[in-house]
Design a protein around this motif. Structure first.
Motif, short mmCIF file in Angstrom:
data_model
loop_
_atom_site.label_atom_id
_atom_site.label_comp_id
_atom_site.label_asym_id
_atom_site.label_seq_id
_atom_site.Cartn_x
_atom_site.Cartn_y
_atom_site.Cartn_z
N LYS A 182 41.56 1.90 37.23
CA LYS A 182 42.06 2.88 38.20
C LYS A 182 43.44 2.75 38.36
CE LYS A 182 40.75 4.07 42.69
NZ LYS A 182 39.87 3.69 43.65
N GLN A 183 44.29 1.87 38.38
CA GLN A 183 45.37 1.82 38.37
C GLN A 183 46.77 2.72 37.65
OE1 GLN A 183 47.04 -1.78 40.26
NE2 GLN A 183 49.45 -0.71 40.22
N LEU A 184 45.81 2.12 35.97
CA LEU A 184 47.10 3.34 35.45
C LEU A 184 45.99 4.98 34.80
CD1 LEU A 184 48.14 3.40 32.80
CD2 LEU A 184 46.58 2.16 31.19
N TYR A 185 44.87 4.91 35.43
CA TYR A 185 45.11 6.40 35.49
C TYR A 185 45.25 6.83 36.77
CZ TYR A 185 42.01 10.24 36.37
OH TYR A 185 41.78 11.71 36.51
N ASN A 186 45.54 6.04 37.64
CA ASN A 186 46.55 6.87 38.97
C ASN A 186 47.59 7.06 38.37
OD1 ASN A 186 44.87 7.28 40.69
ND2 ASN A 186 44.55 4.93 41.80
N GLU A 187 48.25 6.47 37.71
CA GLU A 187 49.92 6.95 37.08
C GLU A 187 49.55 7.87 36.10
OE1 GLU A 187 53.41 3.95 35.70
OE2 GLU A 187 52.07 4.33 34.45
N GLN A 236 48.19 10.86 36.39
CA GLN A 236 48.31 11.63 37.25
C GLN A 236 48.89 11.94 37.95
OE1 GLN A 236 45.02 12.90 36.38
NE2 GLN A 236 43.98 13.02 38.94
N SER A 237 49.42 10.66 38.38
CA SER A 237 51.36 11.42 39.01
C SER A 237 52.16 12.12 38.12
CB SER A 237 51.51 9.34 38.93
OG SER A 237 52.98 10.06 40.05
N VAL A 238 51.70 10.68 36.56
CA VAL A 238 52.62 11.54 35.27
C VAL A 238 52.42 13.80 35.24
CG1 VAL A 238 53.49 11.69 33.15
CG2 VAL A 238 53.27 9.34 34.99
N GLU A 239 51.49 13.59 35.21
CA GLU A 239 50.44 15.08 34.92
C GLU A 239 51.47 15.87 36.17
OE1 GLU A 239 47.92 16.42 32.98
OE2 GLU A 239 49.27 14.07 31.71
N GLN A 240 51.24 15.58 37.52
CA GLN A 240 51.74 15.98 38.41
C GLN A 240 53.25 16.52 38.08
OE1 GLN A 240 50.61 14.64 42.03
NE2 GLN A 240 48.26 14.73 41.93
N GLN A 241 53.94 15.12 37.39
CA GLN A 241 55.71 15.46 37.63
C GLN A 241 55.47 16.49 36.35
OE1 GLN A 241 56.88 12.04 36.93
NE2 GLN A 241 56.55 10.52 38.68
N LEU A 242 54.40 16.51 35.80
CA LEU A 242 55.16 17.66 34.37
C LEU A 242 54.89 19.26 34.71
CD1 LEU A 242 53.18 15.23 31.73
CD2 LEU A 242 56.03 15.82 31.79
N GLN A 243 54.27 19.59 35.48
CA GLN A 243 54.08 20.91 36.27
C GLN A 243 53.51 21.46 34.70
OE1 GLN A 243 57.65 22.36 38.07
NE2 GLN A 243 56.86 21.03 39.77
N GLY A 244 52.69 20.91 34.62
CA GLY A 244 51.56 21.85 33.32
C GLY A 244 52.40 21.86 31.78
N LYS A 245 53.60 21.21 31.22
CA LYS A 245 54.55 21.05 30.77
C LYS A 245 53.68 19.16 29.52
CE LYS A 245 58.25 20.06 32.65
NZ LYS A 245 59.92 20.03 32.89
N PRO A 246 54.30 19.82 28.58
CA PRO A 246 53.15 18.17 27.66
C PRO A 246 53.68 17.76 27.53
CG PRO A 246 54.96 20.08 26.45
CD PRO A 246 54.85 20.85 27.18
N LEU A 270 42.64 8.37 28.24
CA LEU A 270 41.96 8.09 29.61
C LEU A 270 42.36 9.04 30.65
CD1 LEU A 270 41.62 5.08 30.92
CD2 LEU A 270 44.04 4.56 31.85
N SER A 271 43.25 10.04 30.58
CA SER A 271 43.28 11.09 31.22
C SER A 271 41.76 11.91 31.07
CB SER A 271 44.35 12.17 31.06
OG SER A 271 44.01 12.65 29.60
N LYS A 272 41.22 11.80 30.20
CA LYS A 272 40.14 12.48 29.55
C LYS A 272 38.62 12.14 30.18
CE LYS A 272 42.41 16.17 27.99
NZ LYS A 272 42.33 17.45 29.03
N PHE A 273 39.15 10.92 30.11
CA PHE A 273 37.76 9.83 29.70
C PHE A 273 37.61 8.65 30.98
CE2 PHE A 273 38.26 11.47 25.98
CZ PHE A 273 37.48 12.59 25.72
N GLU A 274 36.61 8.43 31.73
CA GLU A 274 36.44 6.53 31.83
C GLU A 274 35.90 6.15 30.46
OE1 GLU A 274 34.42 5.15 35.90
OE2 GLU A 274 33.95 6.80 35.20
#
Length: 514
Positions: free
Chosen positions: A331-336, A338-348, A470-474
């Motif tokens: 869960k903690q790694l998934y949260n990180e 998610q945080s990176v995804e927000q920082q990327l703002q749609g960029k790969p 981890l970004s796609k699956f549990e």
């Protein structure tokens, strides 16, 4: 006549026994504690030798049994091995007195193309090749190669997504050794050899089939290696080969046909073949005496294939296993992520962002502590030397030709170094705690100048794949997921008898999950 034959048999058995135990006095003579060996087998059990009994748990137990000894003895078949468990002595062997211990231990009688690889080269030849290859694995080169690896990660994730769509239930159970073997196969095909393969769709493609012959340690290969140890002259006289020539010829054609095509068409691709071509060109243009031959280049390709294939796939298996068994860590790694995804703002996702993920790095580090790529590393002593402790007292006198093991698995599971070592705790490697880790207790990629040259590439592959998964699956335990991983691993290969089963469940749409 019967009496004569019977007498000859008794004499031969007596000679065999005498030969099998001829080296078994060495530790007693040197004042080194050791466990009593079995004739011919030493401290290796027959079941253990052929993969039918636990091996790594025995290494851990052995390390603890000799906790009061800085060096202890171990017999691999007839060969005496000095196991160095004291940190100061590990520093001496690995770094301070490196000139006395520059080489890995190898079966010198077995000559194959891999004898020219960085792993097997010795002394000056090793130094020259390491100097030639080091620029190939810099951060800049890895950054250029990242996109090739990232594409393979996305393809692997797309395969699971498709399987989930076709599944009548809300999750699917996958055997991860097969899955990650296909992933690493595609990574090596693309990032090393410059060919496009999708082993998830084309399950029996030729590159994958050939790869299996290189990486699978079969009983017949083990027998050949043992016979080379006992009767090297006869094996050489019979020209018994360890490597399959068909496999070698396949890679030879693959590599040099690709090189020829790229030269003719002036193609530049940021993969391993291009980097080795550049290394060969620079080495052969230099004034130094060392030349980088075609066989040298092919040997490095085979080494990177065999080492990268197995090391990365196995690490990923243990990584996903620990995530499914430790949901709070997942869960903690998934949260990180998610945080990176927000920082990327749609960029790969890019290389620098991935490599600067702190919690990801902590989890990878703990995976490598519990499940290091190699359970030990070795060195050969090339000149007599006294190993001294921090008080300058002689612990053991080593002679030229002696073999040394550094027990990585034992160190990683030593409760003096890592409290409650069986527990999975990424926080050991946090900024607040990692300074408490003693030097030379954590050695997932070896020690000193002969550490693993490809560790950056391996870490990049592992982190990229875990990020996308981890970004796609549990990840959840499957019905077949083992509860006792260490007890389930038999023999010398890091694969449990019940394999690596994980259940994958699609995450809810990320936009709504936060």
């Amino acid at each position: 006549m019967f009496l004569i034959i019977f007498t000859l048999v008794i004499v031969l058995l007596a000679l065999l026994y005498k030969w099998s135990v001829a080296n078994y006095q060495i530790f007693e003579q040197r004042g080194v504690p050791y466990a009593k060996p079995t004739p011919l087998l030493g401290n290796i059990g027959l079941k253990e030798l052929f993969g039918a009994a636990p091996h790594f748990s025995r290494q851990i137990q052995e390390h603890r049994e000799f906790r009061d000894s800085k060096v202890y003895g171990f017999f691999f078949l007839r060969d005496p091995i000095f196991v160095v468990r004291d940190l100061e002595l590990i520093k001496t062997v690995g770094i301070k007195e490196f000139d006395h211990f520059p080489n890995h231990v190898g079966t010198e009688q077995i000559k194959t193309l891999l004898s020219k690889s960085l792993l097997r080269l010795k002394d000056r030849e090793w130094r020259e090749m390491r100097y030639i290859l080091s620029p190939t694995f810099t951060g800049i080169k890895m950054r250029a190669m990242y996109e090739l690896i990232n594409v393979c990660s996305e393809v692997g994730v797309a395969y699971i997504e498709q399987q989930l769509k076709e599944s009548p239930s809300d999750g699917i159970e996958l055997e991860m050794k097969d899955y990650f073997t296909r992933f690493t196969n595609d990574v090596i095909a693309s990032a090393a050899f410059g060919i496009k393969v999708n082993s998830f769709e084309e399950k029996d493609n030729k590159f994958f089939q050939i790869g299996q012959t290189v990486t699978k340690v079969k009983t017949v290969v083990v027998l050949k290696a043992i016979l080379y140890t006992f009767i090297p002259r006869l094996m050489k006289a019979l020209r018994v080969s360890i490597l399959d020539e068909t496999t070698v010829n396949y890679f030879r054609s693959l590599v040099f046909d690709a090189i020829k095509y790229r030269v003719e068409h002036k193609i530049i691709r940021p993969d391993m073949i291009h980097l080795l071509m550049e290394a060969q060109r620079k080495a052969n243009d230099a004034d130094s005496g060392k030349k980088f031959s075609d066989d040298d280049l092919l040997a490095q390709c085979l080494l990177f294939f065999a080492a990268g294939f197995e090391t990365v796939s196995t690490c990923l298996c243990f990584f996903t296993y620990e995530l499914c068994m430790n949901p709070a860590v997942q869960k903690q790694l998934y949260n990180e992520i998610q945080s990176v995804e927000q920082q990327l703002q749609g960029k790969p996702l890019d290389y620098d962002t991935l490599m600067h993920m702190k919690y990801m790095d902590m989890v990878v580090s703990e995976v490598l502590r519990k499940w290091p790529p190699a359970s030990r590393t070795d060195r050969g002593c090339n000149a007599d030397i006294d190993l001294r402790d921090e008080n300058n007292q002689v612990v053991v006198s080593l002679k030229q030709g002696d073999r040394i093991f550094i027990p990585i698995m034992g160190l990683h599971y030593d409760p003096e170094h890592f409290p409650e070592p069986e527990e999975f705790r990424p926080e050991r490697f946090s900024d607040e705690n990692k300074h408490e880790i003693k030097q030379f207790t954590y050695l997932p990629f070896g020690v000193g100048p002969r550490n693993c040259i490809g560790n950056r590439m391996a870490l990049m592959e592992v982190k990229s794949m875990i990020y996308h998964l981890l970004s796609k699956f549990e990840l959840l335990p499957a019905q077949k997921t083992t509860k006792d991983m260490m007890g389930d691993i038999l023999g010398f290969q890091m694969v449990p008898k019940n394999k690596f089963w994980i259940k994958y469940v699609a995450r809810k749409t990320d936009k709504n999950s936060n």
